[in-house]
Design a protein around this motif. Structure first.
Motif, short mmCIF file in Angstrom:
data_model
loop_
_atom_site.label_atom_id
_atom_site.label_comp_id
_atom_site.label_asym_id
_atom_site.label_seq_id
_atom_site.Cartn_x
_atom_site.Cartn_y
_atom_site.Cartn_z
N MET A 124 0.85 -1.19 0.00
CA MET A 124 0.00 0.00 0.00
C MET A 124 0.89 1.25 0.00
SD MET A 124 -3.05 1.07 2.69
CE MET A 124 -4.21 -0.20 2.20
N GLU A 125 0.53 2.20 -0.84
CA GLU A 125 1.26 3.48 -0.91
C GLU A 125 1.35 4.13 0.47
OE1 GLU A 125 2.78 5.19 -3.44
OE2 GLU A 125 2.49 3.43 -4.68
N LYS A 126 2.43 4.87 0.72
CA LYS A 126 2.57 5.52 2.02
C LYS A 126 2.19 7.00 1.98
CE LYS A 126 5.95 2.42 4.05
NZ LYS A 126 7.28 2.30 4.66
N LEU A 127 1.96 7.52 0.77
CA LEU A 127 1.57 8.93 0.63
C LEU A 127 0.22 9.02 -0.05
CD1 LEU A 127 2.25 12.00 0.79
CD2 LEU A 127 3.30 11.74 -1.49
N GLN A 128 -0.72 9.65 0.63
CA GLN A 128 -2.04 9.89 0.03
C GLN A 128 -2.20 11.39 -0.17
OE1 GLN A 128 -5.09 8.37 2.62
NE2 GLN A 128 -4.24 6.32 2.71
N TYR A 129 -2.71 11.77 -1.34
CA TYR A 129 -3.06 13.18 -1.56
C TYR A 129 -4.57 13.31 -1.43
CZ TYR A 129 -4.22 17.60 -3.79
OH TYR A 129 -4.74 18.84 -4.04
N ILE A 130 -5.00 14.20 -0.54
CA ILE A 130 -6.44 14.47 -0.39
C ILE A 130 -6.76 15.72 -1.18
CG2 ILE A 130 -8.29 14.96 1.24
CD1 ILE A 130 -6.74 13.38 3.32
N SER A 131 -7.63 15.58 -2.16
CA SER A 131 -7.86 16.68 -3.11
C SER A 131 -8.45 17.90 -2.43
CB SER A 131 -8.76 16.21 -4.26
OG SER A 131 -10.09 16.04 -3.82
N GLN A 132 -8.15 19.05 -3.01
CA GLN A 132 -8.60 20.33 -2.48
C GLN A 132 -9.11 21.21 -3.60
OE1 GLN A 132 -5.18 21.79 -0.23
NE2 GLN A 132 -6.55 22.43 1.38
N GLY A 133 -9.96 22.17 -3.24
CA GLY A 133 -10.45 23.13 -4.22
C GLY A 133 -11.92 23.42 -3.98
N PHE A 134 -12.31 24.67 -4.21
CA PHE A 134 -13.70 25.06 -3.96
C PHE A 134 -14.58 24.89 -5.19
CE2 PHE A 134 -11.36 27.54 -0.72
CZ PHE A 134 -11.97 27.00 0.41
N THR A 135 -13.94 24.73 -6.36
CA THR A 135 -14.72 24.53 -7.60
C THR A 135 -14.23 23.26 -8.27
OG1 THR A 135 -13.12 25.68 -9.01
CG2 THR A 135 -14.83 27.05 -7.95
#
Length: 204
Positions: free
Chosen positions: A1-12
């Protein structure tokens, strides 16, 4: 399992898609699509776009909260908050092969997630973060240490725990010494996608 997760951001939807594309271009291999208070049709559209982008980049695509959407777009799995759908129901809907992650804030949450057979646990927040509206009590490094200590005292195997909530690159070494498996990062990657390589190097 990957050790880095990116949690998406943005208001639009445009911001979200752009930030996800930048993270992928910089080599991230795990994206959690998270867009709170989004119009449902736009969120579904973003999930569809993200799934395709992730597939093209051999990247794991996890949907935050929405089990049904994850099923419909054939995402790789879901991440569930403590007040969301239960892991059991999500497993029933998605099947055995999908990834199901769960949020935790306390040792009892962690034990609950382990009993539910979560694939990984997002434990936090490490520190204050503006990306979450109703922030659980802040753990700090001491909080993580205490939880890992409690698990060791109970002679339990340490699950795959990801630190979340205001995590930055400089935190990783200490988190790994404590026994944390990986990190879920939002702001620092959104603001500087090129930092992904540094994260990956430290997380080896």
């Amino acid at each position: 399992m990957e050790k880095l997760q990116y949690i998406s951001q943005g208001f639009t939807i445009e911001d979200q898609e752009l930030n996800i594309r930048k993270a992928l271009d910089n080599g991230v291999k795990w994206i959690q699509v998270r867009w709170k208070n989004a119009p449902e049709n736009e969120f579904i559209k973003l999930c569809e776009i993200s799934k395709k982008l992730c597939s093209d980049n051999q990247t794991v695509c996890i949907i935050n909260d929405h089990v049904q959407i994850a099923k419909e777009i054939d995402a790789d799995g879901v991440h569930l908050g403590l007040k969301d759908t239960s892991v059991e129901i999500a497993r029933h809907i998605l099947g055995e092969n999908k990834i199901i992650g769960g949020t935790a804030n306390t040792i009892s949450d962690v034990l609950q997630r382990m009993n539910e057979s979560c694939d990984y646990i997002g434990l936090g927040p490490l520190r204050f973060t503006s990306t979450k509206e109703q922030l659980s009590p802040i753990l700090g490094f001491e909080g993580y240490e205490k939880i890992i200590q409690d698990l060791n005292e109970k002679s339990l195997d340490i699950p795959k725990i990801f630190a979340i909530g205001g995590v930055v690159l400089e935190d990783i070494e200490l988190l790994q010494q404590i026994g944390i498996y990986g990190v879920a990062v939002s702001g620092q990657i959104t603001n500087k996608p090129s930092i992904i390589n540094e994260f990956k190097t430290v997380l080896q």
